[in-house]
Design an enzyme around this catalytic site. Structure first.
Site, PDB file in Angstrom:
ATOM      1  N   CYS A  37      -5.848  -1.822  -3.770  1.00  0.00           N
ATOM      2  CA  CYS A  37      -6.101  -2.636  -2.425  1.00  0.00           C
ATOM      3  C   CYS A  37      -5.053  -4.027  -2.265  1.00  0.00           C
ATOM      4  O   CYS A  37      -3.625  -4.192  -2.615  1.00  0.00           O
ATOM      5  CB  CYS A  37      -7.137  -3.673  -3.361  1.00  0.00           C
ATOM      6  SG  CYS A  37      -8.897  -2.693  -4.664  1.00  0.00           S
ATOM      7  N   CYS A  41      -9.060  -8.044  -1.448  1.00  0.00           N
ATOM      8  CA  CYS A  41      -9.968  -7.345  -1.789  1.00  0.00           C
ATOM      9  C   CYS A  41     -11.114  -8.057  -1.847  1.00  0.00           C
ATOM     10  O   CYS A  41     -11.207  -9.040  -3.046  1.00  0.00           O
ATOM     11  CB  CYS A  41      -9.792  -5.870  -2.270  1.00  0.00           C
ATOM     12  SG  CYS A  41     -11.033  -5.097  -1.883  1.00  0.00           S
ATOM     13  N   CYS A  68      -8.329   1.838  -1.792  1.00  0.00           N
ATOM     14  CA  CYS A  68      -9.516   1.259  -1.969  1.00  0.00           C
ATOM     15  C   CYS A  68     -10.631   1.541  -0.777  1.00  0.00           C
ATOM     16  O   CYS A  68      -9.719   1.598  -0.057  1.00  0.00           O
ATOM     17  CB  CYS A  68      -9.299  -0.186  -2.288  1.00  0.00           C
ATOM     18  SG  CYS A  68     -11.160  -1.294  -2.473  1.00  0.00           S
ATOM     19  N   CYS A  71     -11.393  -2.330   0.862  1.00  0.00           N
ATOM     20  CA  CYS A  71     -10.426  -3.351   1.504  1.00  0.00           C
ATOM     21  C   CYS A  71      -9.898  -2.095   2.383  1.00  0.00           C
ATOM     22  O   CYS A  71      -8.958  -2.576   3.455  1.00  0.00           O
ATOM     23  CB  CYS A  71      -9.470  -4.241   0.714  1.00  0.00           C
ATOM     24  SG  CYS A  71      -8.677  -3.300  -0.193  1.00  0.00           S
ATOM     25  N   CYS A 317       7.454  13.859 -23.772  1.00  0.00           N
ATOM     26  CA  CYS A 317       8.055  12.505 -23.261  1.00  0.00           C
ATOM     27  C   CYS A 317       7.218  12.341 -22.525  1.00  0.00           C
ATOM     28  O   CYS A 317       6.900  10.901 -21.923  1.00  0.00           O
ATOM     29  CB  CYS A 317       9.059  13.059 -22.234  1.00  0.00           C
ATOM     30  SG  CYS A 317       8.616  14.541 -21.152  1.00  0.00           S
TER      31      CYS A 317
END
Length: 357
Positions: A37, A41, A68, A71, A317
C-alpha cells in the site's frame, strides 16, 4: 539530492498518521495479507511486526506482494496515459494472455509500452502481468486449489510444448567417445509445475523447477564439473526422487533418501548439511545458520551458499527467511517458497496431532 529512505520505524509512524511526506518514495508491504500500500492508505493499519518497507513498487511486487485495491499504488498522477490505460485493461481482463501481438492488436507499439512502464513504474508491463499471475497462483495453491497447468508452466501452452523446450535445454544425446560417466536428465510434474532432475546411475546431481532462470547456467557448470555430458533419459536415482517428491507433496514424507552427489566448496557443503537439519515446519535466518556453524561473521557467505544450492526441496533452502521473518529470494520464485512453507507447516501440525492422539 537523492531521496534517502528513513528507517522503518519512522515510516511506520508515517503509515499510522497516513502522512503524505513520503508519497511515491516508500511503500508498506503487509506480510499477513500479502498486499502493498501507499503510506496514506485508508485501510486498517497492520501491526509493526507484520510490515516491510520498500522504496519502489517493483521491489514490492518482486517480493511477492500484490497492489492494494483501496489505495491503488500503481495509479500515479502525471504518468503517460498509455500506462494507466493498460493497467485499467489488466484490471478488467486479468486472465487475458498479454502477448506483444495482443498489444499490437490494440494499437500499441510494444517497445513504447516497455519504455513508458519502465519510466513510470520501474518495471515493464509484462513484469506486472507475470507478478500478478504468479501471486494469484500462490494464493490458489495455498488454499488447496488444483493446479492449472497452463497457468504454472510459464507460458507453455501444452505438455508437448514443454517437452520441446526441455529437449532444447538438455540437448540431444551426446557421443560417448570419451568413455566418461554420462549424466541423464528427465522431468516430472509436481503441484508447483515441472521439476527437472539430473542424475548418474546411482546419485542425484540436480533437482530444479523448470523455469528457474539459472537452470541453463547450472546445467553447463555441472557438465564442466563432472567432465561429462547430459542426455535425456532415466536412471534409478531419478525414479527414486520422483517417488519421494510425490510423497512429499502428498504429505507423507519430509526426509529424502535418494543418494545425493553434492558439488560445491567445503563451506557450501557445510551450509547445505545445516539446511538439511532444519525440520519441516521450521525456519531459520541466515544469521541463525551462521551461528550454528560457529561462523557468525559469515552471514553473507551463508546467503551465497544458500543461493548456490541445486537440489530444490531436498536441501531445503526455502526454509531460510530474512532476519525480520520476511520471505527472501528463492530461485524457484517467492510464490513457490510461500507454498512450500505453508505445506510443511500443515504436515508438521498434522504429525503433532497424531503424536498426541
Amino acid at each position: 539530492m537523492l531521496f534517502e529512505r528513513p528507517d522503518d520505524d519512522t515510516l511506520y509512524d508515517a503509515l499510522i498518521a497516513r502522512s503524505a511526506d513520503y508519497e511515491g518514495q516508500a511503500y508498506v508491504c503487509v506480510k499477513t495479507t500479502g498486499i502493498f500500500c501507499r503510506l496514506t492508505c485508508p485501510a486498517r493499519k497492520p501491526k509493526r511486526e507484520n510490515t516491510l518497507f520498500f522504496d519502489t513498487i517493483a521491489a514490492c511486487m518482486h517480493s511477492g506482494f500484490r497492489p492494494c485495491q483501496r489505495c491503488r499504488p500503481l495509479e500515479q498522477p502525471g504518468r503517460e496515459p498509455i500506462v494507466d490505460e493498460l493497467l485499467a485493461a489488466l484490471d478488467r481482463e486479468p486472465q487475458l494472455r498479454w502477448t506483444e501481438n495482443e498489444l499490437m492488436r490494440r494499437g500499441h507499439d510494444p517497445s513504447t509500452v516497455r519504455r513508458a512502464f519502465k519510466r513510470g513504474l520501474g518495471m515493464t508491463f509484462h513484469d506486472i502481468v507475470r507478478y500478478i499471475r504468479l501471486g494469484e497462483a500462490a494464493r490458489q495453491l495455498a488454499d488447496g486449489a488444483r493446479v492449472i497447468d497452463a497457468q504454472l508452466d510459464a507460458g507453455y501452452d501444452s505438455a508437448s510444448g514443454f517437452r520441446a523446450a526441455f529437449q532444447r535445454l538438455v540437448g540431444m544425446a551426446p557421443a560417448l567417445s570419451q568413455n566418461r560417466k554420462l549424466l541423464f536428465a528427465d522431468w516430472f510434474d509436481t503441484p508447483l509445475g515441472p521439476m527437472i532432475a539430473v542424475a548418474d546411475r546411482t546419485h542425484l546431481h540436480l533437482l530444479e523447477f523448470h523455469d528457474r532462470k539459472a537452470l541453463p547456467t547450472e546445467l553447463e557448470a555441472l557438465q564442466k564439473r563432472v567432465r561429462s555430458s547430459v542426455a535425456i533419459g532415466r536412471t534409478p536415482a531419478i525414479d527414486q526422487i520422483e517417488t519421494e517428491i510425490r510423497d512429499y507433496f502428498e504429505g507423507r514424507l519430509t526426509v529424502f533418501k535418494t543418494p545425493l552427489a553434492h558439488g560445491g566448496t567445503p563451506f557450501e557443503k557445510h551450509v547445505w548439511a545445516k539446511l538439511m537439519e532444519i525440520p519441516a515446519g521450521q525456519t531459520r535466518a541466515y544469521g541463525d545458520l551462521a551461528r550454528e556453524m560457529e561462523r557468525p561473521e559469515a552471514v553473507r557467505a551463508v546467503g551465497r551458499a544458500n543461493g548456490a544450492n541445486q537440489l530444490a526441496i531436498i536441501v531445503p533452502c526455502h526454509r531460510i527467511l530474512g532476519a525480520d521473518g520476511s520471505l527472501t529470494g528463492y530461485g524457484g520464485g517467492l510464490w513457490r517458497k510461500q507454498w512450500l512453507l505453508r505445506h510443511e507447516e500443515k504436515i508438521s501440525t498434522q504429525a503433532k496431532m497424531e503424536e498426541t492422539a
